[in-house]
Motif scaffolding. Structure first.
Motif, PDB file in Angstrom:
ATOM      1  N   LYS A 141       1.662  26.052 -32.785  1.00 57.24           N
ATOM      2  CA  LYS A 141       2.953  26.282 -32.159  1.00 57.24           C
ATOM      3  C   LYS A 141       2.754  27.102 -30.880  1.00 57.24           C
ATOM      4  CE  LYS A 141       5.034  26.313 -36.752  1.00 57.24           C
ATOM      5  NZ  LYS A 141       5.653  24.983 -36.783  1.00 57.24           N
ATOM      6  N   PHE A 169       4.221  29.617 -29.686  1.00 58.43           N
ATOM      7  CA  PHE A 169       4.278  31.077 -29.746  1.00 58.43           C
ATOM      8  C   PHE A 169       3.031  31.693 -30.378  1.00 58.43           C
ATOM      9  CE2 PHE A 169       5.384  30.975 -34.198  1.00 58.43           C
ATOM     10  CZ  PHE A 169       6.228  29.887 -34.342  1.00 58.43           C
ATOM     11  N   GLN A 170       2.049  30.842 -30.722  1.00 55.45           N
ATOM     12  CA  GLN A 170       0.756  31.397 -31.126  1.00 55.45           C
ATOM     13  C   GLN A 170      -0.068  31.817 -29.914  1.00 55.45           C
ATOM     14  OE1 GLN A 170       0.092  28.006 -34.223  1.00 55.45           O
ATOM     15  NE2 GLN A 170      -1.325  29.616 -34.814  1.00 55.45           N
ATOM     16  N   SER A 173       1.518  37.623 -28.599  1.00 49.75           N
ATOM     17  CA  SER A 173       2.048  38.518 -29.623  1.00 49.75           C
ATOM     18  C   SER A 173       2.612  39.732 -28.918  1.00 49.75           C
ATOM     19  CB  SER A 173       0.934  38.935 -30.594  1.00 49.75           C
ATOM     20  OG  SER A 173       1.456  39.791 -31.576  1.00 49.75           O
ATOM     21  N   ASN A 199       7.397  39.455 -31.674  1.00 46.81           N
ATOM     22  CA  ASN A 199       7.670  38.132 -31.108  1.00 46.81           C
ATOM     23  C   ASN A 199       6.328  37.476 -30.845  1.00 46.81           C
ATOM     24  OD1 ASN A 199       7.917  36.576 -28.194  1.00 46.81           O
ATOM     25  ND2 ASN A 199       9.614  36.147 -29.578  1.00 46.81           N
ATOM     26  N   GLY A 200       6.106  36.298 -31.426  1.00 48.68           N
ATOM     27  CA  GLY A 200       4.834  35.616 -31.246  1.00 48.68           C
ATOM     28  C   GLY A 200       3.970  35.726 -32.485  1.00 48.68           C
ATOM     29  N   GLU A 224       7.003  31.937 -38.102  1.00 52.66           N
ATOM     30  CA  GLU A 224       8.186  32.057 -37.270  1.00 52.66           C
ATOM     31  C   GLU A 224       7.855  32.875 -36.025  1.00 52.66           C
ATOM     32  OE1 GLU A 224      10.415  29.789 -39.766  1.00 52.66           O
ATOM     33  OE2 GLU A 224      11.053  30.619 -37.832  1.00 52.66           O
ATOM     34  N   GLU A 225       8.591  32.604 -34.951  1.00 55.50           N
ATOM     35  CA  GLU A 225       8.323  33.288 -33.691  1.00 55.50           C
ATOM     36  C   GLU A 225       8.781  34.739 -33.730  1.00 55.50           C
ATOM     37  OE1 GLU A 225       9.890  31.342 -30.259  1.00 55.50           O
ATOM     38  OE2 GLU A 225       9.366  32.987 -28.910  1.00 55.50           O
ATOM     39  N   ASN A 226       9.960  34.975 -34.293  1.00 54.63           N
ATOM     40  CA  ASN A 226      10.521  36.331 -34.324  1.00 54.63           C
ATOM     41  C   ASN A 226      10.492  36.860 -35.751  1.00 54.63           C
ATOM     42  OD1 ASN A 226      11.445  36.645 -31.477  1.00 54.63           O
ATOM     43  ND2 ASN A 226      12.621  34.815 -32.023  1.00 54.63           N
TER      44      ASN A 226
END
Lengths: 148, 422
Positions: free
Chosen positions: B350, B352-353, B356, B381-382, B408-410
């Protein structure tokens, strides 16, 4: 925009000057007397040397004898000493020694809770140095003059 | 768990004991034990944090003695548990002889802590810092086993004057280790996605160093530190992701240069401490597959990881210290938005990996000189910090021979820790 830039510069410069003056003012007020065992071949120490000794950066006297530290805990003079001579609060000073000890870089000083206990330790321990209130000094120990 | 109880008994006995080693002095004994609890609302963070976990502790005991006024020897045993890392295995944290020649020159030989940033040498000692978790942008838990100490020698010293301040240095040369079950191995497995590490890292000569300047008059210190080595790591395609049973696909990562550099700044104003650090990790690596296939050709890669944070800590009372930091970490500073990782072939990752971001608030309660309790919250976040193997989808971890992640991102993390030291 020029006014704002100049204002910002003035503010930052003032803050730096005030911080410096704050620490210099703090450093110049001290009611702390340093005492050493009578075997220690030192009469005068600079403030910078006191800092090095009590932060563990210098473990030996000029004659090669081991420096043995004694500090105080939970006393008013401890707080005055740490701020004035090491630029650290009492908790920061304790933290410093924990870091030194747990990283293997030194051995934690002896800690006592009164001027009387400091004098007892210093008078019977060769190479010892500690700090007390000036009015507590006795003839069993040698006071040291501190120079800037 | 039994090791922790045994350690506490040893601590109690040691409190009453001071061993007389020789006429030169006593053997000082000190130690610590910390037990924590973590829980997150999403994402498992180094352990099963989504369900709440107590797999979060450290303990250590050291023995130090001065043989002569200039020569000190010491040893510290250490054990920790953080999810799958450590598992309370007792290790020698450091053991060395330290000879002080002059203020400007000293020598340490043995297993010595690596001076990376301001806090690497004491990263395991909960008592000496405000936060439960040091900013992962600089003090990555995944590399802790490899970066905490090296076996070799170190020169150290300080020079300076009242007018110019003090410049301290440490230069180290030796070797470090990373096993196939280490955090570094899990990190590589996460980066690759499909491979598991099958052998301990083969690491070359390691260089580490630090220069630290303490300003005159004002309590400001600046530092630059670095760690460099090369290594080879070998892995194989995990069976779950292998569409061709019977075909064994191995990967070798030959890293010719792995260079960590950290710039640090700290300003202390009474009970207030402001700190900021910046880190880059440069990697120059080759990937070699066996057998070579068209879909997985050999590859050369240069990547720079980037991380930085700013923190503030303030001691309100003798018993209470508050702290906060904001930290950002990017595994690839040229792909901060994650476009490259989602565009890669066979990719399931994903976006958002690729980053961080961590905002942390912490409270430290000093019960007395020996006991402390900490409470800490993180708004994240991330997902760059996560181990993928801790975050597979529980119901369908693999689809079409590709990992399925449940992340999850958040998300948020809470931690509580109690520590005792003597």
């Amino acid at each position: 925009m020029e006014i704002i830039k100049n204002g910002r510069c003035v503010f930052i410069s003032s803050a730096v000057v005030m911080a410096t003056l704050f620490f210099m003012a703090s450093a110049s007020k001290a009611d702390v007397l340093f005492i050493v065992n009578k075997s220690v071949p030192v009469e005068t120490l600079k403030k910078s040397e006191i800092k090095k000794i009590f932060l563990g950066d210098n473990p030996v006297w000029p004659n090669g004898e081991e420096i043995k530290l004694v500090t105080q805990v939970n006393t008013d003079i401890q707080k005055e000493f740490t701020i004035t001579f090491t630029q650290r609060s009492a908790s920061q000073f304790s933290n410093h020694w924990r870091k030194v000890m747990f990283s293997g870089k030194g051995m934690i000083p002896e800690s006592v809770q009164s001027d009387h206990a400091v004098i007892n330790f210093v008078k019977k321990t060769e190479g010892a140095i500690g700090y007390i209130s000036p009015q507590s000094v006795t003839k069993d120990v040698k006071p040291v003059t501190i120079s800037e | 768990m039994k090791i922790r109880y045994l350690f506490m008994v040893i601590c109690c006995l040691a409190m009453q004991t001071s061993l007389q080693a020789s006429e030169s002095g006593t053997v000082d004994i000190h130690g610590f034990i910390s037990q924590g609890y973590m829980i997150s609302d999403e994402n498992n963070y180094f352990a099963e944090t989504k369900d709440g976990t107590f797999q979060f502790n450290e303990m250590g005991i050291n023995f130090v003695s001065k043989l002569t006024p200039n020569l000190r020897v010491g040893l510290q045993f250490f054990a920790r548990d953080l999810g799958d890392l450590g598992n309370d295995k007792i290790t020698v944290d450091w053991v060395f002889g330290d000879y002080y020649y002059r203020e400007w020159l000293g020598l340490r030989v043995g297993k010595i802590k690596i001076p990376l940033g301001f806090y690497n040498e004491v990263r395991d000692i909960d008592m000496v810092r405000t936060f439960i978790y040091l900013p992962q942008s600089v003090y990555q838990e995944r590399y802790r086993e490899s970066w905490v100490a090296l076996k070799g020698a170190s020169l150290y010293g300080k020079v300076g004057s009242d007018a110019l301040g003090t410049l301290g240095y440490q230069f180290q040369l030796g070797s470090i280790e990373a096993g196939k079950d280490s955090g570094a191995a899990k990190h590589f497995e996460s980066l690759s996605g499909y491979f598991e590490i099958t052998e301990d890292f083969d690491i070359g000569l390691t260089y580490a160093g630090k220069l630290e300047w303490q300003a005159p008059v004002i309590p400001l210190r600046l530092a630059v530190s670095s760690l460099m080595y090369d290594f080879v790591v070998t892995g194989k395609l995990k069976d779950a992701f292998n569409p061709t049973p019977g075909l064994s696909l191995t990967i070798q990562n030959i890293t010719d240069e792995y260079r960590v550099i950290v710039g640090s700044m700290e300003y202390t104003w009474g009970n207030l401490i402001l700190a900021a650090e910046y880190s880059e990790i440069y990697t120059d690596a080759k990937f070699r597959f066996s057998p070579v296939t068209a879909s997985l050709p050999d590859d050369d890669m240069e990547i720079t990881m980037q991380g930085y944070y700013g923190s503030i800590a303030y001691r309100l009372f003798d018993w209470l210290e508050l702290g906060a930091y904001y930290s950002e970490y990017y595994p690839d500073k040229d792909d901060k938005d994650g476009e490259n990782i989602v565009a890669a072939p066979f990719n399931y990752k994903k976006k958002f990996q690729a980053w961080s971001k961590d905002a942390c608030l912490s409270a430290r309660f000093d019960i007395n000189m020996n006991w402390i309790i900490k409470l800490e919250g993180h708004v994240m976040n991330g997902a760059a910090d996560l181990f993928e193997s801790d975050n597979y989808n529980e119901d369908t971890p693999v689809v079409n021979y590709q990992p399925v992640l449940d992340i999850e991102e958040n998300w948020m993390l809470f931690a509580l820790k109690v520590s005792y030291s003597f």
